[in-house]
Design a protein around this motif. Structure first.
Motif, PDB file in Angstrom:
ATOM      1  N   HIS A   2       3.709  -3.120  12.278  1.00  0.00           N
ATOM      2  CA  HIS A   2       3.692  -4.021  11.114  1.00  0.00           C
ATOM      3  C   HIS A   2       4.949  -4.883  11.086  1.00  0.00           C
ATOM      4  O   HIS A   2       5.973  -4.538  11.656  1.00  0.00           O
ATOM      5  CB  HIS A   2       3.606  -3.201   9.818  1.00  0.00           C
ATOM      6  N   GLU A   3       4.837  -5.985  10.345  1.00  0.00           N
ATOM      7  CA  GLU A   3       5.998  -6.868  10.138  1.00  0.00           C
ATOM      8  C   GLU A   3       6.917  -6.279   9.065  1.00  0.00           C
ATOM      9  O   GLU A   3       8.125  -6.402   9.137  1.00  0.00           O
ATOM     10  CB  GLU A   3       5.534  -8.249   9.645  1.00  0.00           C
ATOM     11  N   GLU A   4       6.306  -5.682   8.042  1.00  0.00           N
ATOM     12  CA  GLU A   4       7.088  -5.093   6.942  1.00  0.00           C
ATOM     13  C   GLU A   4       7.125  -3.571   7.090  1.00  0.00           C
ATOM     14  O   GLU A   4       6.498  -3.024   7.988  1.00  0.00           O
ATOM     15  CB  GLU A   4       6.458  -5.485   5.605  1.00  0.00           C
ATOM     16  N   ALA A   5       7.829  -2.913   6.175  1.00  0.00           N
ATOM     17  CA  ALA A   5       7.981  -1.455   6.246  1.00  0.00           C
ATOM     18  C   ALA A   5       6.628  -0.750   6.355  1.00  0.00           C
ATOM     19  O   ALA A   5       5.725  -1.013   5.559  1.00  0.00           O
ATOM     20  CB  ALA A   5       8.722  -0.950   5.013  1.00  0.00           C
ATOM     21  N   CYS A   6       6.498   0.134   7.346  1.00  0.00           N
ATOM     22  CA  CYS A   6       5.292   0.953   7.508  1.00  0.00           C
ATOM     23  C   CYS A   6       5.542   2.265   6.767  1.00  0.00           C
ATOM     24  O   CYS A   6       6.429   3.030   7.150  1.00  0.00           O
ATOM     25  CB  CYS A   6       5.017   1.209   8.987  1.00  0.00           C
ATOM     26  N   VAL A   7       4.768   2.507   5.690  1.00  0.00           N
ATOM     27  CA  VAL A   7       5.061   3.661   4.832  1.00  0.00           C
ATOM     28  C   VAL A   7       4.147   4.855   5.069  1.00  0.00           C
ATOM     29  O   VAL A   7       4.363   5.930   4.516  1.00  0.00           O
ATOM     30  CB  VAL A   7       5.047   3.280   3.329  1.00  0.00           C
ATOM     31  N   SER A   8       3.121   4.672   5.915  1.00  0.00           N
ATOM     32  CA  SER A   8       2.247   5.819   6.197  1.00  0.00           C
ATOM     33  C   SER A   8       1.562   5.641   7.537  1.00  0.00           C
ATOM     34  O   SER A   8       1.188   4.528   7.908  1.00  0.00           O
ATOM     35  CB  SER A   8       1.201   5.962   5.088  1.00  0.00           C
ATOM     36  N   ALA A  46      -4.503   5.598  11.344  1.00  0.00           N
ATOM     37  CA  ALA A  46      -4.449   4.539  10.327  1.00  0.00           C
ATOM     38  C   ALA A  46      -3.004   4.389   9.870  1.00  0.00           C
ATOM     39  O   ALA A  46      -2.283   5.381   9.718  1.00  0.00           O
ATOM     40  CB  ALA A  46      -5.340   4.889   9.145  1.00  0.00           C
ATOM     41  N   THR A  47      -2.576   3.130   9.665  1.00  0.00           N
ATOM     42  CA  THR A  47      -1.221   2.850   9.180  1.00  0.00           C
ATOM     43  C   THR A  47      -1.305   1.856   8.028  1.00  0.00           C
ATOM     44  O   THR A  47      -2.267   1.112   7.911  1.00  0.00           O
ATOM     45  CB  THR A  47      -0.329   2.258  10.293  1.00  0.00           C
ATOM     46  N   CYS A  48      -0.290   1.848   7.163  1.00  0.00           N
ATOM     47  CA  CYS A  48      -0.265   0.864   6.073  1.00  0.00           C
ATOM     48  C   CYS A  48       1.159   0.403   5.842  1.00  0.00           C
ATOM     49  O   CYS A  48       2.111   1.067   6.249  1.00  0.00           O
ATOM     50  CB  CYS A  48      -0.876   1.447   4.804  1.00  0.00           C
ATOM     51  N   ASP A  49       1.269  -0.761   5.172  1.00  0.00           N
ATOM     52  CA  ASP A  49       2.607  -1.331   5.049  1.00  0.00           C
ATOM     53  C   ASP A  49       2.893  -1.942   3.685  1.00  0.00           C
ATOM     54  O   ASP A  49       2.037  -1.998   2.810  1.00  0.00           O
ATOM     55  CB  ASP A  49       2.864  -2.343   6.171  1.00  0.00           C
ATOM     56  N   TRP A  50       4.127  -2.411   3.539  1.00  0.00           N
ATOM     57  CA  TRP A  50       4.645  -2.950   2.291  1.00  0.00           C
ATOM     58  C   TRP A  50       4.117  -4.357   2.022  1.00  0.00           C
ATOM     59  O   TRP A  50       4.334  -4.925   0.970  1.00  0.00           O
ATOM     60  CB  TRP A  50       6.172  -2.912   2.346  1.00  0.00           C
ATOM     61  N   ALA A  51       3.425  -4.952   2.993  1.00  0.00           N
ATOM     62  CA  ALA A  51       2.827  -6.277   2.781  1.00  0.00           C
ATOM     63  C   ALA A  51       1.377  -6.167   2.305  1.00  0.00           C
ATOM     64  O   ALA A  51       0.732  -7.178   2.045  1.00  0.00           O
ATOM     65  CB  ALA A  51       2.894  -7.080   4.074  1.00  0.00           C
ATOM     66  N   GLY A  52       0.856  -4.942   2.227  1.00  0.00           N
ATOM     67  CA  GLY A  52      -0.520  -4.748   1.758  1.00  0.00           C
ATOM     68  C   GLY A  52      -1.551  -4.627   2.858  1.00  0.00           C
ATOM     69  O   GLY A  52      -2.748  -4.604   2.593  1.00  0.00           O
ATOM     70  N   GLU A  53      -1.092  -4.527   4.103  1.00  0.00           N
ATOM     71  CA  GLU A  53      -2.033  -4.419   5.234  1.00  0.00           C
ATOM     72  C   GLU A  53      -2.277  -2.969   5.623  1.00  0.00           C
ATOM     73  O   GLU A  53      -1.380  -2.131   5.556  1.00  0.00           O
ATOM     74  CB  GLU A  53      -1.477  -5.153   6.458  1.00  0.00           C
ATOM     75  N   ILE A  54      -3.515  -2.704   6.045  1.00  0.00           N
ATOM     76  CA  ILE A  54      -3.874  -1.408   6.617  1.00  0.00           C
ATOM     77  C   ILE A  54      -4.398  -1.696   8.018  1.00  0.00           C
ATOM     78  O   ILE A  54      -5.187  -2.627   8.219  1.00  0.00           O
ATOM     79  CB  ILE A  54      -4.966  -0.707   5.780  1.00  0.00           C
ATOM     80  N   LYS A  55      -3.929  -0.911   8.993  1.00  0.00           N
ATOM     81  CA  LYS A  55      -4.393  -1.118  10.372  1.00  0.00           C
ATOM     82  C   LYS A  55      -4.921   0.201  10.937  1.00  0.00           C
ATOM     83  O   LYS A  55      -4.456   1.279  10.570  1.00  0.00           O
ATOM     84  CB  LYS A  55      -3.261  -1.642  11.255  1.00  0.00           C
ATOM     85  N   VAL A  56      -5.896   0.076  11.837  1.00  0.00           N
ATOM     86  CA  VAL A  56      -6.459   1.245  12.522  1.00  0.00           C
ATOM     87  C   VAL A  56      -6.240   1.057  14.008  1.00  0.00           C
ATOM     88  O   VAL A  56      -6.492  -0.022  14.557  1.00  0.00           O
ATOM     89  CB  VAL A  56      -7.958   1.410  12.183  1.00  0.00           C
ATOM     90  N   TRP A  57      -5.751   2.117  14.663  1.00  0.00           N
ATOM     91  CA  TRP A  57      -5.345   2.066  16.074  1.00  0.00           C
ATOM     92  C   TRP A  57      -6.069   3.137  16.867  1.00  0.00           C
ATOM     93  O   TRP A  57      -6.413   4.186  16.334  1.00  0.00           O
ATOM     94  CB  TRP A  57      -3.830   2.300  16.202  1.00  0.00           C
ATOM     95  N   GLN A  58      -6.233   2.872  18.161  1.00  0.00           N
ATOM     96  CA  GLN A  58      -6.829   3.904  19.033  1.00  0.00           C
ATOM     97  C   GLN A  58      -6.203   3.857  20.416  1.00  0.00           C
ATOM     98  O   GLN A  58      -5.905   2.789  20.923  1.00  0.00           O
ATOM     99  CB  GLN A  58      -8.325   3.696  19.145  1.00  0.00           C
ATOM    100  N   VAL A  60       0.868  -1.185   0.000  1.00  0.00           N
ATOM    101  CA  VAL A  60       0.000   0.000   0.000  1.00  0.00           C
ATOM    102  C   VAL A  60       0.902   1.232   0.000  1.00  0.00           C
ATOM    103  O   VAL A  60       1.740   1.402   0.877  1.00  0.00           O
ATOM    104  CB  VAL A  60      -0.949   0.009   1.225  1.00  0.00           C
ATOM    105  N   ASN A  61       0.744   2.064  -1.010  1.00  0.00           N
ATOM    106  CA  ASN A  61       1.614   3.242  -1.174  1.00  0.00           C
ATOM    107  C   ASN A  61       1.137   4.454  -0.391  1.00  0.00           C
ATOM    108  O   ASN A  61       1.938   5.251   0.069  1.00  0.00           O
ATOM    109  CB  ASN A  61       1.686   3.632  -2.649  1.00  0.00           C
ATOM    110  N   GLU A  62      -0.178   4.602  -0.266  1.00  0.00           N
ATOM    111  CA  GLU A  62      -0.715   5.847   0.295  1.00  0.00           C
ATOM    112  C   GLU A  62      -2.093   5.584   0.881  1.00  0.00           C
ATOM    113  O   GLU A  62      -2.871   4.798   0.356  1.00  0.00           O
ATOM    114  CB  GLU A  62      -0.822   6.876  -0.845  1.00  0.00           C
TER     115      GLU A  62
END
Length: 327
Positions: free
Chosen positions: A297-303, A315-327, A32-34
């Motif tokens: 994330h396990e892989e690079a977190c790019v945002s 919200a965060t996303c990574d180089w493995a294609g995952e998006i996560k939401v945190w609170q 996920v790039n952005e």
């Protein structure tokens, strides 16, 4: 969203560092790039994502964590995608050199155009909602007008690639960060432009020999931050002559060639960044100290981006294609 309603009428409260995972969303089959929250406050439960898997997706990232829509108008990786200010359209640009403006509801393309270069950066003008700037693997950056579907202006820099674009001063000026770093010179790494005249204001802003994959503006003060491949974020004045603040440097995270994004919290107290080791770093903006790190994330977190209305939702996303939401 019922969760957002109570916050719509009130002022944004203080941002806390999120502590727990709310959603893990993994429908993308490539990095996920952005990601970007919808700018319309009432619709800000929606999160936009652009991926190397050639798709753009819209998620309900507040209530359900479900993917609402997936758009497959690109034939190559989608490097950049932005909400329009009305929240009804999505502008996307990819390595297929295509620009698309897509209707969120119907998925139809309102505007499509082939550019001469692979696109890596898109930004809407802050006050002219039909105007955007597009950059990529080219010495030129272009301003487009969606009403005419034509290029308004061309900005010529002696560079190979534009990495990011940042508007300043209500859109009268903007910055581009570029890959123009050679062994003997670091000028043109960040270039300031006059939006109307297309004149270069300055290319002597950043003198370190690192590229800057992302730029972000402080929500309240006239300063901006540049993420650097030197594994630190540098602070600059957002007013001419855009001087660097040598007393403040935000370091500890790793960039290592990834296009790692950084952003301020809506109240301006925190600076948050991803890291190539998968962590998220939270810095105190004033002291530049690390407040906390999150093993996200396990892989690079790019945002890593804070929600515009709900305090402390990230919200965060990574180089493995995952998006996560945190609170």
């Amino acid at each position: 969203s019922e969760l957002i309603k109570p916050y719509l009428g009130s002022k944004y409260k203080v941002t806390e560092v999120p502590k727990r995972l709310v959603f893990c969303m993994s429908k993308h089959s490539g990095p996920v790039n952005e990601i970007q929250w919808c700018p319309v406050r009432e619709q800000s439960h929606m999160l936009l994502s652009a991926s190397m898997d050639k798709t753009v997706k819209v998620w309900d990232a507040v209530d359900t964590g479900c993917c609402l829509k997936s758009y497959s108008c690109h034939s190559c990786a989608v490097r950049a995608a932005r909400w329009s200010s009305c929240g009804r359209r999505i502008l996307s640009g990819g390595f297929d050199s295509m620009l698309h403006l897509t209707d969120v509801e119907t998925g139809k393309q309102i505007f499509s155009s082939k550019t001469e270069f692979r696109i890596s950066a898109l930004k809407f003008h802050p006050t002219e909602s039909n105007v955007f700037i597009c950059g990529g693997f080219s010495p030129e950056v272009k301003a487009w007008d969606l009403r005419t579907s034509k290029v308004l202006r061309v900005y010529k820099a002696a560079v190979q690639q534009t990495l990011d674009i940042l508007f300043l001063a209500e859109g009268r000026e903007f910055l581009t960060s570029t890959d123009a770093v050679s062994r003997d010179s670091a000028d043109r790494t960040i270039v300031a432009w006059d939006f109307q005249s297309a004149a270069k204001i300055s290319n002597q802003i950043f003198h370190e020999r690192y590229t800057c994959p992302s730029l972000t503006l402080h929500p309240k003060e006239p300063v901006f931050v540049a993420q650097t491949n030197g594994n630190y974020m540098a602070l600059f004045s957002a007013q001419r002559p855009y001087r660097i603040n040598k007393k403040k440097r935000y370091e500890g995270h790793k960039v290592e060639g990834f296009a790692v994004g950084c952003e301020f919290s809506p109240d301006g107290t925190l600076l948050v960044t991803g890291s190539s080791d998968g962590k998220v770093f939270f810095y105190n903006y004033h002291t530049s100290r690390i407040i906390r790190t999150l093993s996200a994330h396990e892989e690079a977190c790019v945002s890593a981006i804070f929600h515009p209305v709900l305090p402390s939702l990230l919200a965060t996303c990574d180089w493995a294609g995952e998006i996560k939401v945190w609170q």
